[in-house]
Design a protein around this motif. Structure first.
Motif, PDB file in Angstrom:
ATOM      1  N   LEU A  13     -18.634  13.556  14.045  1.00 38.87           N
ATOM      2  CA  LEU A  13     -18.338  12.375  13.425  1.00 38.87           C
ATOM      3  C   LEU A  13     -18.312  11.382  14.196  1.00 38.87           C
ATOM      4  CD1 LEU A  13     -15.671  13.732  11.198  1.00 38.87           C
ATOM      5  CD2 LEU A  13     -17.911  13.137  10.314  1.00 38.87           C
ATOM      6  N   ASN A  14     -18.577  11.541  15.698  1.00 38.96           N
ATOM      7  CA  ASN A  14     -18.477  10.318  16.639  1.00 38.96           C
ATOM      8  C   ASN A  14     -17.100   9.760  16.376  1.00 38.96           C
ATOM      9  OD1 ASN A  14     -20.842  11.174  17.483  1.00 38.96           O
ATOM     10  ND2 ASN A  14     -22.087   9.546  16.234  1.00 38.96           N
ATOM     11  N   ALA A  15     -16.279  10.365  16.284  1.00 39.24           N
ATOM     12  CA  ALA A  15     -14.726   9.827  15.919  1.00 39.24           C
ATOM     13  C   ALA A  15     -13.787   9.963  17.125  1.00 39.24           C
ATOM     14  CB  ALA A  15     -14.179  10.436  14.661  1.00 39.24           C
ATOM     15  N   THR A  16     -12.849   9.039  17.090  1.00 38.21           N
ATOM     16  CA  THR A  16     -11.582   9.493  18.238  1.00 38.21           C
ATOM     17  C   THR A  16     -10.697  10.379  17.330  1.00 38.21           C
ATOM     18  OG1 THR A  16     -11.719   7.230  18.907  1.00 38.21           O
ATOM     19  CG2 THR A  16      -9.612   8.431  19.375  1.00 38.21           C
ATOM     20  N   LEU A  17     -10.388  11.405  18.117  1.00 42.24           N
ATOM     21  CA  LEU A  17      -9.385  12.665  17.731  1.00 42.24           C
ATOM     22  C   LEU A  17      -7.851  12.153  17.810  1.00 42.24           C
ATOM     23  CD1 LEU A  17      -8.760  15.274  16.161  1.00 42.24           C
ATOM     24  CD2 LEU A  17      -9.016  16.285  18.290  1.00 42.24           C
ATOM     25  N   VAL A  18      -7.205  12.239  16.738  1.00 38.96           N
ATOM     26  CA  VAL A  18      -5.631  11.983  16.994  1.00 38.96           C
ATOM     27  C   VAL A  18      -5.161  13.397  17.266  1.00 38.96           C
ATOM     28  CG1 VAL A  18      -3.348  11.408  16.107  1.00 38.96           C
ATOM     29  CG2 VAL A  18      -5.621  10.186  15.493  1.00 38.96           C
ATOM     30  N   VAL A  19      -4.444  13.469  18.337  1.00 35.72           N
ATOM     31  CA  VAL A  19      -3.509  14.901  18.802  1.00 35.72           C
ATOM     32  C   VAL A  19      -3.247  15.542  17.482  1.00 35.72           C
ATOM     33  CG1 VAL A  19      -1.654  16.032  19.663  1.00 35.72           C
ATOM     34  CG2 VAL A  19      -2.813  14.272  20.875  1.00 35.72           C
ATOM     35  N   PRO A  20      -3.682  16.656  17.063  1.00 42.49           N
ATOM     36  CA  PRO A  20      -3.404  17.320  15.857  1.00 42.49           C
ATOM     37  C   PRO A  20      -1.909  17.777  15.589  1.00 42.49           C
ATOM     38  CG  PRO A  20      -5.157  18.520  16.967  1.00 42.49           C
ATOM     39  CD  PRO A  20      -4.463  17.348  18.128  1.00 42.49           C
ATOM     40  N   LYS A  21      -1.514  17.492  14.226  1.00 41.86           N
ATOM     41  CA  LYS A  21      -0.209  17.892  13.883  1.00 41.86           C
ATOM     42  C   LYS A  21      -0.045  19.488  13.355  1.00 41.86           C
ATOM     43  CE  LYS A  21       0.429  13.458  11.280  1.00 41.86           C
ATOM     44  NZ  LYS A  21       0.601  12.886  10.118  1.00 41.86           N
ATOM     45  N   LEU A  22       0.822  20.201  14.085  1.00 37.30           N
ATOM     46  CA  LEU A  22       1.165  21.444  13.869  1.00 37.30           C
ATOM     47  C   LEU A  22       1.793  21.510  12.432  1.00 37.30           C
ATOM     48  CD1 LEU A  22       1.996  22.737  17.403  1.00 37.30           C
ATOM     49  CD2 LEU A  22      -0.235  22.215  16.289  1.00 37.30           C
ATOM     50  N   ASP A  23       1.468  22.814  12.213  1.00 35.60           N
ATOM     51  CA  ASP A  23       2.254  23.225  10.730  1.00 35.60           C
ATOM     52  C   ASP A  23       3.821  23.629  11.066  1.00 35.60           C
ATOM     53  OD1 ASP A  23       2.901  24.265   8.293  1.00 35.60           O
ATOM     54  OD2 ASP A  23       1.240  25.720   8.249  1.00 35.60           O
ATOM     55  N   GLN A  24       4.534  22.816  10.335  1.00 33.44           N
ATOM     56  CA  GLN A  24       6.041  22.977  10.360  1.00 33.44           C
ATOM     57  C   GLN A  24       6.609  23.326   9.358  1.00 33.44           C
ATOM     58  OE1 GLN A  24       7.134  18.801  11.601  1.00 33.44           O
ATOM     59  NE2 GLN A  24       6.658  19.347  14.088  1.00 33.44           N
ATOM     60  N   LYS A  25       5.829  23.648   8.144  1.00 33.49           N
ATOM     61  CA  LYS A  25       6.391  24.070   6.879  1.00 33.49           C
ATOM     62  C   LYS A  25       6.216  25.406   6.291  1.00 33.49           C
ATOM     63  CE  LYS A  25       6.517  19.151   5.388  1.00 33.49           C
ATOM     64  NZ  LYS A  25       6.055  18.080   4.485  1.00 33.49           N
ATOM     65  N   SER A  26       5.469  26.206   6.890  1.00 31.44           N
ATOM     66  CA  SER A  26       4.719  27.260   6.526  1.00 31.44           C
ATOM     67  C   SER A  26       5.653  28.527   6.557  1.00 31.44           C
ATOM     68  CB  SER A  26       3.432  27.649   7.146  1.00 31.44           C
ATOM     69  OG  SER A  26       3.566  28.180   8.300  1.00 31.44           O
ATOM     70  N   PHE A  27       5.482  29.672   6.215  1.00 35.86           N
ATOM     71  CA  PHE A  27       6.099  30.855   6.384  1.00 35.86           C
ATOM     72  C   PHE A  27       6.674  30.930   7.784  1.00 35.86           C
ATOM     73  CE2 PHE A  27       5.841  35.189   7.873  1.00 35.86           C
ATOM     74  CZ  PHE A  27       7.118  35.788   7.183  1.00 35.86           C
TER      75      PHE A  27
END
Length: 549
Positions: A136-150
């Motif tokens: 997408l020729n985009a700037t990536l924001v540091v990914p958010k980790l899953d904190q609500k799952s199993f």
């Protein structure tokens, strides 16, 4: 009278002539019996297994007695290394045609993603997010980790991975920032949306790019397997750069993991790491019978009823198709048949094991030098990690990655990622059971001698030992077989020696490419990623999260 004397003399003469022959035969028999006594395993060198799990349907628990010699024996393959691995190496550098991030990144395009599942499922999402940002020729924001799952882990990205290293290592590929910028005194709000699974490059351009251009910041939710199985070579190599180089654990996690590895090395020069998935939820999902009788059927049946979309399957068919995870005992028998003796040290990375110590007892009997992070580290050492499932999983990941031999009884994300990683970094032996072929062997093992059983296991495991060229290009999942990122040295074909059949390709046991994707213009060029859990109803998010890692 004279006749009798002559006859008696004749018999004595004949007996004297026969004496050396009789003595020779007696001596030969004595030597033979001594040799057999020397070669035969003593009671102390033999394990007699009374199996708590019996694959034969309807048999009572504990009815099988199986004699297993303790020594590995003479074999036709390398126990602790992959043959010909020195002729292959990981190669994921970008070509000159792959432009620098500064040249292609557009202003006011910010892509964020929210991962899903456990540590290794999130790892695949992070890897694919970098590639999606590049598309997408985009700037990536540091990914958010899953904190609500199993898994219920409150850790953020920087508490598991070295975020500064992640940003700097990929700086030439994708511009990455830690958070969205502020505009007009306020932080830019990201527009939340989802993307179909296995969305290819054209899909991202048609579906996501118009929204990104309009909204300037987009967050893709539940980002797991949201990028196509098959991509152009440059994107596949970028996947490898992210997964094998940019994603590095934080210093505390890395240091503790290395400490565990060091302690395993203090016990023995070599060790096996086993990733054992035998949790009740995992077994309930498989729909397989494990010989536990009515008690097992009730317990696992109750778990299955928690998910309305999960119907009762045919356990015999599932086992024939190789969809049932091997029991701890079956894994142990496979390893002993492959030549690993009872003196080998084994590290077991697992969650809750169905049946507890009773289930693990046969494996412990086969490999008395049985370890886990809880046995080689103190409670105080593990305390900073013990309340965080992903950090504990990271410790297991390091010990498994550093092992001389890695074994798995499942085909989840950790097993796949480690298999691919070990191929990339030198083809370290990685054993995955050929469950489809082994099931009949385990079914009839009570009627086989150990020699016949062991020979059959070695035959069936050909092509499943992590050897170079074991799988053809484009077969298997990309994370498990990153063939695009593995190079063969010049003239290697002339130098490669035969491996006694252990590098035989068995295409029937590897998954085909996903026919649901439109790749009419990409045929024959690429490699794939694949999830064993794509058949799960998309509404069963908790079930998917439990099974994935």
């Amino acid at each position: 009278m004279a006749f009798q004397r002559r006859r008696h003399h004749y018999c004595r003469q004949r007996f004297r002539l026969m004496t050396p022959v009789i003595s020779g035969i007696a001596a030969s028999l004595l030597v033979l019996f001594s040799l057999l006594h020397f070669l035969a395993p003593s009671p102390n060198d033999t394990v007699y297994l009374h199996s708590p799990f019996n694959v034969e349907k309807g048999d009572a628990i504990g009815t099988i007695v199986f004699r297993v010699p303790s020594s590995g024996g003479e074999l036709d393959h390398h126990l602790w290394s992959s043959k010909n691995s020195e002729h292959f190496h990981g190669c994921s550098d970008a070509s000159n045609k792959f432009l620098n991030a500064e040249a292609i990144t557009k202003p006011n395009r910010y892509l964020g993603i929210a991962t899903s599942g456990g540590l290794n499922q999130q790892r695949t999402g992070i890897t694919d997010a970098v590639v999606a940002a590049r598309i997408l020729n985009a700037t990536l924001v540091v990914p958010k980790l899953d904190q609500k799952s199993f898994w219920k882990d409150s850790s953020n990205f920087s508490e598991i991975f070295d975020v500064d290293w992640f940003i700097s290592y990929l700086s030439k590929d994708v511009r990455i920032i830690k958070q969205l910028p502020r505009k007009g005194g306020k932080t830019l709000n990201a527009y939340s949306m989802s993307v179909p699974r296995k969305c290819n490059e054209r899909c991202y351009i048609n579906r996501i790019l118009p929204v990104l251009v309009k909204k300037h910041a987009v967050q893709l939710n539940k980002f797991d397997y949201r990028l196509s199985n098959r991509l152009a070579t440059e994107y596949q190599k970028l996947r490898c750069r992210v997964n094998y180089h940019a994603l590095r654990f934080t210093n505390p996690i890395h240091a503790m993991g290395k400490k565990l590895v060091q302690r395993m090395r203090m016990n023995s020069k070599h060790y096996i790491a086993l990733h054992l998935r035998f949790e009740p939820d995992m077994l309930a999902f498989s729909g397989c019978d494990y010989g536990g009788g009515e008690k097992e059927q009730k317990e696992l049946g109750a778990i299955r009823r928690r998910w309305k979309t999960l119907h009762r399957s045919n356990p015999d068919k599932a086992r024939r198709q190789g969809k049932c995870p091997l029991t701890p005992e079956e894994v142990g028998l496979m390893l002993r048949a492959l030549g690993y003796g009872s003196d080998v040290h084994i590290y077991v990375a697992s969650g809750e094991v169905y049946g507890g110590e009773e289930t693990l007892a046969p494996l412990r009997a086969l490999f008395p030098n049985f370890h886990s992070k809880d046995t080689i580290a103190t409670k105080e050492e593990l305390e900073p990690y013990s309340k965080f499932s992903s950090r504990m999983a990271a410790l297991d990941f390091i010990v498994c990655d550093e092992s001389d031999v890695f074994v798995t009884n499942n085909n989840g994300n950790m097993a796949k990622i480690l298999a691919g990683r070990r191929r990339y970094f030198g083809h370290k032996p990685t054993i995955r059971p050929n469950a489809k072929k082994l099931f009949r062997l385990f079914l009839s093992r009570s009627n086989l001698t150990w020699e016949v059983f062991a020979s059959s296991v070695r035959t069936f495991q050909k092509g499943f030992m992590g050897e170079p060229n074991e799988v053809r290009l484009g077969r298997g999942g990309f994370h498990e077989n990153p063939s695009t990122c593995i190079c063969e040295e010049d003239n290697a074909t002339e130098k490669i020696t035969t491996n006694d059949g252990l590098d035989v390709v068995d295409d029937s046991e590897w998954p085909d490419i996903d026919d649901n994707e439109d790749h009419s213009d990409e045929k024959g060029m690429f490699n794939e990623t694949i999830s064993d859990y794509d058949t799960i109803n998309s509404e069963d998010t908790e079930l998917e999260e439990i099974l994935s890692d």
